[in-house]
Design an enzyme around this catalytic site. Sequence first.
Site, PDB file in Angstrom:
ATOM      1  N   THR A 170       0.826  -1.210   0.000  1.00  0.00           N
ATOM      2  CA  THR A 170       0.000   0.000   0.000  1.00  0.00           C
ATOM      3  C   THR A 170       0.865   1.267   0.000  1.00  0.00           C
ATOM      4  O   THR A 170       2.002   1.226   0.468  1.00  0.00           O
ATOM      5  CB  THR A 170      -0.849  -0.021   1.288  1.00  0.00           C
ATOM      6  OG1 THR A 170      -1.823  -1.016   1.162  1.00  0.00           O
ATOM      7  CG2 THR A 170      -1.511   1.297   1.594  1.00  0.00           C
ATOM      8  N   ARG A 198     -14.398  -6.682   0.002  1.00  0.00           N
ATOM      9  CA  ARG A 198     -13.707  -6.404   1.267  1.00  0.00           C
ATOM     10  C   ARG A 198     -13.114  -4.992   1.232  1.00  0.00           C
ATOM     11  O   ARG A 198     -12.486  -4.590   0.261  1.00  0.00           O
ATOM     12  CB  ARG A 198     -12.600  -7.432   1.492  1.00  0.00           C
ATOM     13  CG  ARG A 198     -11.765  -7.202   2.766  1.00  0.00           C
ATOM     14  CD  ARG A 198     -10.500  -6.407   2.485  1.00  0.00           C
ATOM     15  NE  ARG A 198      -9.605  -6.352   3.646  1.00  0.00           N
ATOM     16  CZ  ARG A 198      -8.513  -5.615   3.712  1.00  0.00           C
ATOM     17  NH1 ARG A 198      -8.154  -4.869   2.676  1.00  0.00           N
ATOM     18  NH2 ARG A 198      -7.758  -5.601   4.786  1.00  0.00           N
ATOM     19  N   VAL A 199     -13.321  -4.240   2.300  1.00  0.00           N
ATOM     20  CA  VAL A 199     -12.736  -2.905   2.411  1.00  0.00           C
ATOM     21  C   VAL A 199     -11.826  -2.910   3.632  1.00  0.00           C
ATOM     22  O   VAL A 199     -12.206  -3.409   4.689  1.00  0.00           O
ATOM     23  CB  VAL A 199     -13.837  -1.830   2.560  1.00  0.00           C
ATOM     24  CG1 VAL A 199     -13.221  -0.466   2.832  1.00  0.00           C
ATOM     25  CG2 VAL A 199     -14.695  -1.787   1.292  1.00  0.00           C
ATOM     26  N   GLY A 221      -0.593  -2.082   6.671  1.00  0.00           N
ATOM     27  CA  GLY A 221      -0.465  -3.362   7.357  1.00  0.00           C
ATOM     28  C   GLY A 221      -1.759  -4.138   7.263  1.00  0.00           C
ATOM     29  O   GLY A 221      -2.595  -3.863   6.396  1.00  0.00           O
ATOM     30  N   GLY A 223      -5.089  -4.712   7.545  1.00  0.00           N
ATOM     31  CA  GLY A 223      -6.133  -3.707   7.744  1.00  0.00           C
ATOM     32  C   GLY A 223      -7.180  -4.052   8.778  1.00  0.00           C
ATOM     33  O   GLY A 223      -7.669  -3.164   9.497  1.00  0.00           O
TER      34      GLY A 223
HETATM   35  N1  ASP Z   1      -3.828  -1.814   5.085  1.00  0.00           N
HETATM   36  C1  ASP Z   1      -4.100  -2.319   3.779  1.00  0.00           C
HETATM   37  C2  ASP Z   1      -5.396  -3.081   3.798  1.00  0.00           C
HETATM   38  O1  ASP Z   1      -5.621  -3.819   4.734  1.00  0.00           O
HETATM   39  C3  ASP Z   1      -3.046  -3.218   3.248  1.00  0.00           C
HETATM   40  C4  ASP Z   1      -1.620  -2.751   3.390  1.00  0.00           C
HETATM   41  O2  ASP Z   1      -1.360  -1.709   3.985  1.00  0.00           O
HETATM   42  O3  ASP Z   1      -0.708  -3.429   2.882  1.00  0.00           O
HETATM   43  O4  ASP Z   1      -6.152  -2.975   2.885  1.00  0.00           O
END
Ligand code: ASP
Length: 299
Positions: A170, A198-199, A221, A223
Amino acid sequence: MRWVLGIHGGAGLIARTHLTEAQERAAREGLAAALDAGSAVLDGGGTALDAVQAAIVVLEDHPTFNAGRGSVLNAAGDVEMDAALMDHDQRAGAVAACRTTRNPIRAARAVLEDGLHVLLAGPGADAFAAERGLAQVDPSAFLVDARREQLARLQSYGGYALDHDAPKGTVGAVALDVHGRLAAGNSTGGMANKRPGRVGDSPVPGAGTWCDARVAVAATGHGELFLRTGAAASLAARVRFGGATVADAADAVLAEVQALGGDGGLLALDASGTLVLPFVSGGMYRGWARPGERHTAIW
Ligand code: ASP
């Protein structure tokens, strides 16, 4: 006031042994280009909000990172993207599960400027972006081969995971401008092999993204854990009501995420210009800049 910019390109295991020299170079070049784009805005006296958006657009367009082109695939093999922007005055705009908007962060900005709603999802989010004149592309334009291979690998062992074995993540940014204003933003394809619809935390103010007059936060990370801990708002509350430093507040929040079984990292910046970039994962693609200074790091 001296401006400050912090960016991330995602957190994960990022084993040194997995990352080829070419992949590391591509990631560092992407981070440097994003820092340059945001720094140019801030050097010219522009706003933190514009700088955060400019840095994120570069990372969305860069196929190395899990946002815009290069996003991870959901379990159906499709790209669904989330993004948010938040300003010092707590104006916020976000989009979730976008499929055709070329730069989701621009759509988040349009929602923020429109002011009626905070978070638009699915076809309505893409339609709103199109109505505001933002470029729409065929969903195949976001696909890169590495993501198809990653999905096949994850599905072969039923994995729903952070992008542990791929050198990408991300993207997000925080900034403080010469006027003393903060802003924060994130953009992502989410988690690889996620269920359609999914959100994650990235587009949810208070979870993955937050900004008020005192502190700007952009997290990355697993989420679900950042949602369950209200991570970004919790960090801001520790600063605002608990008198914590951003460094202590960030560590406390990441400890909560970790205690619930998650990992990741974040950027937190306060109005005096203190920037911290901690993570509780193997690495986090990140960079920071101040007038005349530019740094990138992974481990
Ligand atoms: N936080 C993001 C999510 O869960 C994924 C990521 O940061 O790598 O969608």
